[in-house]
Every structure is written in structure tokens, then in C-alpha cells.
Scaffold this motif. Structure first.
Motif, PDB file in Angstrom:
ATOM      1  N   GLU A 329      50.197  15.261 -27.646  1.00 15.51           N
ATOM      2  CA  GLU A 329      49.487  15.012 -26.398  1.00 15.51           C
ATOM      3  C   GLU A 329      48.132  14.316 -26.601  1.00 15.51           C
ATOM      4  O   GLU A 329      47.754  13.447 -25.807  1.00 15.51           O
ATOM      5  N   ARG A 392      48.456  18.086 -18.935  1.00 14.36           N
ATOM      6  CA  ARG A 392      47.666  19.150 -19.543  1.00 14.36           C
ATOM      7  C   ARG A 392      46.294  19.163 -18.890  1.00 14.36           C
ATOM      8  O   ARG A 392      45.836  18.154 -18.340  1.00 14.36           O
ATOM      9  N   GLU A 393      45.644  20.298 -18.958  1.00 11.21           N
ATOM     10  CA  GLU A 393      44.327  20.450 -18.340  1.00 11.21           C
ATOM     11  C   GLU A 393      43.328  19.464 -18.951  1.00 11.21           C
ATOM     12  O   GLU A 393      43.290  19.253 -20.165  1.00 11.21           O
ATOM     13  N   ASP A 400      42.929  19.474 -23.045  1.00  5.19           N
ATOM     14  CA  ASP A 400      43.204  20.736 -23.730  1.00  5.19           C
ATOM     15  C   ASP A 400      44.305  20.541 -24.775  1.00  5.19           C
ATOM     16  O   ASP A 400      45.377  20.023 -24.465  1.00  5.19           O
ATOM     17  N   THR A 401      44.051  20.946 -26.006  1.00  8.67           N
ATOM     18  CA  THR A 401      45.059  20.826 -27.061  1.00  8.67           C
ATOM     19  C   THR A 401      46.040  21.985 -27.068  1.00  8.67           C
ATOM     20  O   THR A 401      47.095  21.899 -27.696  1.00  8.67           O
ATOM     21  N   GLY A 402      45.667  23.084 -26.423  1.00  4.62           N
ATOM     22  CA  GLY A 402      46.489  24.288 -26.501  1.00  4.62           C
ATOM     23  C   GLY A 402      46.141  25.158 -27.697  1.00  4.62           C
ATOM     24  O   GLY A 402      46.750  26.206 -27.900  1.00  4.62           O
TER      25      GLY A 402
END
Length: 520
Positions: A329, A392-393, A400-402
Motif C-alpha cells: 500500500e 486505507r486511513e 496508515d501502514t497497519g
């Protein structure tokens, strides 16, 4: 990205060296018309160095940039005229690392079609779901995967290696023009826990992404590089893009074998190796060659470096290791150099030029250095969203990578684990990766995975899956006592198992759900 930095970096890496005026002009004109897609990168390399070897593949042979472009153009023409692959349509590519995969990716890019890079570890039912969700028009696949294609809808044209060659041989003499729309590369993510998601990768608009990487990782024009990381994965595909951009000679192996890899580095005089961390572990498990390979850059990505792996590898092969932290991402977030890894073997390094990184709390506010928070990243290659329409946020241009992580006092990044991997045990936050790194340092341990499991009393607890080196012994209580000595009591794994190996997917990541088979 500022122009002086770009020019200085390209000059340092040899990309602005003088050349025949006609070829340089043609190269620049190609980039103007075709852009920085995979097709544009191959075309500019063929214009500048048509007779330089582009690919070396034991089964495919060697091929020059000029010949590779001609084959890709013929394949593109045949896919359009015979199979109806048009601009904006999608083609699935289910192949190991070899020349045919590269030709398929370039052919799709020439047409402005989207390439869906299919993980070779997918089952037949998963492939069927992907084919329907991604609305594939064509699937190009290796013959070894034929049984997985049986259930595909009849309207999807299936092209194995034999049909691939037939299409090139019978292609009509059809000129190709730059598509109005650049095709997207769609990488499948999260395929180990169910139906994988398709992530639309952005097409570079200039040399900026390449410059960000080669400023920190010293790759030069005309390098010879061995790509063992799977090209269907973001890191392997990025290596291919870098290779074309640098007009390098790219060596490919269908399957990773540590002994064959060491031989290939020497036989093909490779200066660079692209791999995933588990491959470095395997290289350390075979007898080292009589003389050190000529490799000066070993670039890895795809998962965290286990504790102690970096110094052990560099002690044997020299200070050549570069670790890129990123994701499908966000592309890249940070790069650790050999000096960084000598100082802190588990660090993910620092953001390269043009990349912003922030550690934020649950409300989006920056956290102090040393404190763990959510990792957000901003650069020119943030993905465009999932093909489902979700994303994604984002906060202030950062995505955000998570992952959770922290910065130390020197500005080095450490990835503490996935946001959904952290467990709460008895009210305490526990990161499994911290215990993994600790146990990986034991001399008896070949590899280890630590995960959270339900617990009636504490909510969750840790379970450790420890694979030992051949001939070594270790018992569960010794493992627990070792962790108890160095970590807090809530980090001690109550469950300790000794499986013969860890289940991994095709990119080398541990498949946590498959660890349950070793319990008891």
C-alpha cells in the motif's frame, strides 16, 4: 523532489553518463511519449542499450533489451488481436520468476491493460475468486499451475507457456502506440487468510521513485542483479522496475535454492541480490563458498529481519545488507543501511529522500520518541486503493501502514508489530515480535514464530513455535525461563511447541493460522 538532488543522484549512479547523441535523444523521446511505466522503462533501455543483455534465465536463456522489447511487442499485438485484451482490461499473470512473466507484464503495459500479479501460492478456489473479482480477460500461467485453472470461467482466455510462444510467433505486424491510459499493476495482498485483496499500484510519473531508492541503496547503471524475491510480490516487481530503469542485466531463478543462488552470484558476476529475509536465513544454513561472491548489495524487504540475522549475515558476506521496510500500500517507508544494521540489527532504518514518516497515537497526534504508535507514511507511490473500492486511513497526506512502531533517539525506526498482532494479556500490551527477536538469538533456534492465543484468565497469552537446528535440543521450560530472564512476566509464552518447520507462503511470511496444526 528537488531537481538538484535528482540530478546529483542520477549522476552518482552513472545514469547521466554520455552516450551516442542519437540514442540519448531517442531514449528521452521515449520517456516523453511512453512515460515511466514498465513499457516505458523497457523502451528507454532498448533505445539506449539495445544490445546489452537484459535478462538471464537458465530455462529461457539470455536476451538483449532490443530482442526483449520485440518479443513483448509481438505478444502485446497478439493478445489484442487474438484474445481481445484492450486498454483498461485486466490480465492475470500466474508465473514464477522467468522471462515469460516479464514479457507478459511488459505486453500488458504496452497495451494500457492492468496486470494482476497472482501469488503462486493461491489454491484453485482462491484463483477462481480472484479471476472473477478482478474481471480477468486473460490468464497467463506456468504449466505447473494448470490444475488450478480448471474451474475458471470459460470466457477467460488461458495462456500457458506453449500458447505464449505461439502467440509471439503468429503475431500480426501491428504498430503499437502509447495508450491513453497507463495500465495499473495490481498486487494481491492478504492471501493467507482468505480471499486476497487487489491493490492498485501507482505508475511513476518521473524518476523520483527510482532516485529515492538508489540514493540510499547504491545500485548503478549496468549492474548485474539476481532477483530471487518473487516478482508477483511488491519487492520483486520493484526490483524489476529498478533493473529496467538502470539498464541492468537481470538474472532470474524460478525457485529459490541457496546453493544455486550462491553459484549464480559468482557465475554471472552479480553485484546485487534482491531477496526476502527468510532467504538470507537459508543462505546461512549452507556451507559458504570458497570465495566470497562479488555481490556488494543484498537488498531485502517483505518482512522483519529476525534478531541477530543482519550481523550474522554481514559477518560472513560483508557489510552489504540493506533492509527496506514498506508495504504494497505505501511502497517504501524506510531503508536501513549496513551501518544502521550494525548499530541496531532490528531497525527498519530511516525514510529516504522525499518520504515523510510519522508515529501517531489513536487520535492522530504525534507520540514522543521511544513510545510506540501507529506508523504513517507519505511518498510519491502511495497506492490508489483496493480494487474493491476501499482504501486505507490517511492523515495530512500520510497513509496508515497497519503497523505499530517507534523512533529511537537517533531517528531510527523500529517496527514493533502489526496493529492486529498486538495482544493484551492481563491488561498489558504485548508485542509477539519482541519475543520472537529474543528467541531467535538462541544458538539452538533455526526460526521461531510467536502469536497470541485466547486465554480464559488473562484474555490472551503468547504461544511460541520454535524450530530447532538439526541435532539441537531445547525444552519448553528452558524457553520460558530464557524469556522470563530478559522480559516481563506477561511476555513469557505459556505454550511452547517445537514443529519441524514453520508454514510460510510464497513470499516467505509465516502463515499464522497454519501453526495450529502443531499444537498438542
Amino acid at each position: 523532489m528537488d531537481l538538484p538532488f535528482v540530478v546529483a543522484t542520477l549522476t552518482r549512479r552513472g545514469m547521466l553518463s554520455p552516450g551516442a547523441p542519437g540514442r540519448v535523444l531517442s531514449q528521452l523521446n521515449t520517456l516523453r511519449k511512453w512515460g515511466y511505466s514498465l513499457a516505458g522503462e523497457l523502451r528507454q533501455a532498448a533505445d539506449r542499450d539495445p544490445d546489452r543483455v537484459a535478462l538471464v534465465d537458465d530455462g529461457y536463456g539470455s536476451i538483449t533489451y532490443g530482442a526483449l522489447l520485440r518479443r513483448a511487442e509481438r505478444l502485446a499485438a497478439a493478445l489484442r488481436s487474438s484474445l481481445g485484451l484492450e486498454e483498461g482490461r485486466r490480465i492475470g499473470i500466474l508465473c514464477r520468476n522467468h522471462g515469460g512473466l516479464v514479457e507478459a507484464c511488459v505486453a500488458a503495459s504496452l497495451l494500457g491493460a492492468d496486470s494482476v500479479l497472482v501469488n503462486t501460492g493461491l489454491s484453485g478456489p482462491q484463483l477462481d475468486v480472484v479471476a472473477q473479482e478482478q474481471d480477468l480477460r486473460v490468464l497467463i500461467y506456468d504449466a505447473e499451475f494448470a490444475d488450478r485453472t480448471v474451474g475458471l470461467p470459460a470466457h477467460i482466455h488461458r495462456v500457458d507457456e506453449r500458447r505464449h510462444e505461439e502467440l509471439i510467433a503468429t503475431a500480426p505486424p501491428e504498430p503499437l502506440r502509447p495508450p491513453a491510459r497507463s495500465g495499473r499493476t495490481i498486487v494481491l495482498t492478504s492471501g493467507t487468510t482468505g480471499a486476497p485483496k487487489g491493490a492498485r499500484r501507482r505508475t511513476p510519473s518521473n524518476f523520483g521513485p527510482l532516485v529515492s531508492i538508489i540514493d540510499r541503496i547504491p545500485l548503478n547503471v549496468h549492474d548485474r542483479m539476481l532477483i530471487t524475491a518473487p516478482i508477483f510480490h511488491t519487492w520483486g516487481y520493484a526490483a524489476l522496475q529498478l533493473g529496467f530503469g538502470l539498464r541492468a542485466t537481470i538474472v532470474l531463478h524460478r525457485r529459490f535454492d541457496p546453493v544455486a543462488t550462491l553459484r549464480a552470484l559468482d557465475r554471472h558476476d552479480c553485484r546485487a541480490l534482491f531477496a526476502v529475509p527468510v532467504m538470507l536465513q537459508r543462505l546461512l544454513e549452507v556451507p559458504p563458498p570458497a570465495r566470497r561472491p562479488p555481490v556488494e548489495v543484498v537488498a531485502v524487504s517483505g518482512s522483519a529481519l529476525p534478531g541477530g540475522l543482519a550481523p550474522r549475515f554481514m559477518d560472513l558476506y560483508g557489510d552489504v545488507l540493506y533492509n527496506l521496510y514498506g508495504s504494497t500500500e505505501v511502497s517504501w517507508a524506510s531503508i536501513a543501511t549496513p551501518a544502521d544494521l550494525r548499530r541496531a540489527p532490528t531497525t527498519a532504518g530511516r525514510p529516504p529522500h522525499g518520504t515523510r514518516l510519522a508515529i501517531l497515537d489513536e487520535h492522530g497526534a504525534p507520540v514522543p520518541r521511544g513510545r510506540t504508535g501507529r506508523i504513517f507514511v507519505g511518498n510519491d507511490m502511495l497506492f490508489e486503493g483496493y480494487t474493491s473500492g476501499n482504501g486505507r486511513e490517511r492523515r495530512d497526506g500520510l497513509m496508515d501502514t497497519g503497523d505499530l512502531g517507534h523512533l529511537d533517539e537517533h531517528g531510527l525506526l523500529y517496527v514493533d508489530g502489526r496493529q492486529d498482532d498486538m495482544i493484551v494479556s492481563g491488561g498489558e500490551n504485548v508485542f509477539p515480535s519482541e519475543v520472537e527477536d529474543l528467541l531467535a538469538g538462541l544458538p539452538q533456534v533455526r526460526e521461531v514464530a510467536v502469536i497470541g492465543v485466547p486465554d480464559q484468565e488473562y484474555g490472551q497469552r503468547l504461544a511460541a513455535y520454535v524450530v530447532l537446528h538439526r541435532g539441537e535440543t531445547l525444552d519448553a521450560e528452558a524457553v520460558r525461563e530464557y524469556v522470563r530472564h530478559y522480559r516481563a512476566r506477561f511476555s513469557v509464552p505459556r505454550d511452547v511447541y517445537f514443529p519441524p518447520y514453520l508454514p510460510r507462503n510464497a513470499t516467505g511470511k509465516v502463515v499464522a493460522r497454519d501453526l495450529r496444526q502443531y499444537r498438542g
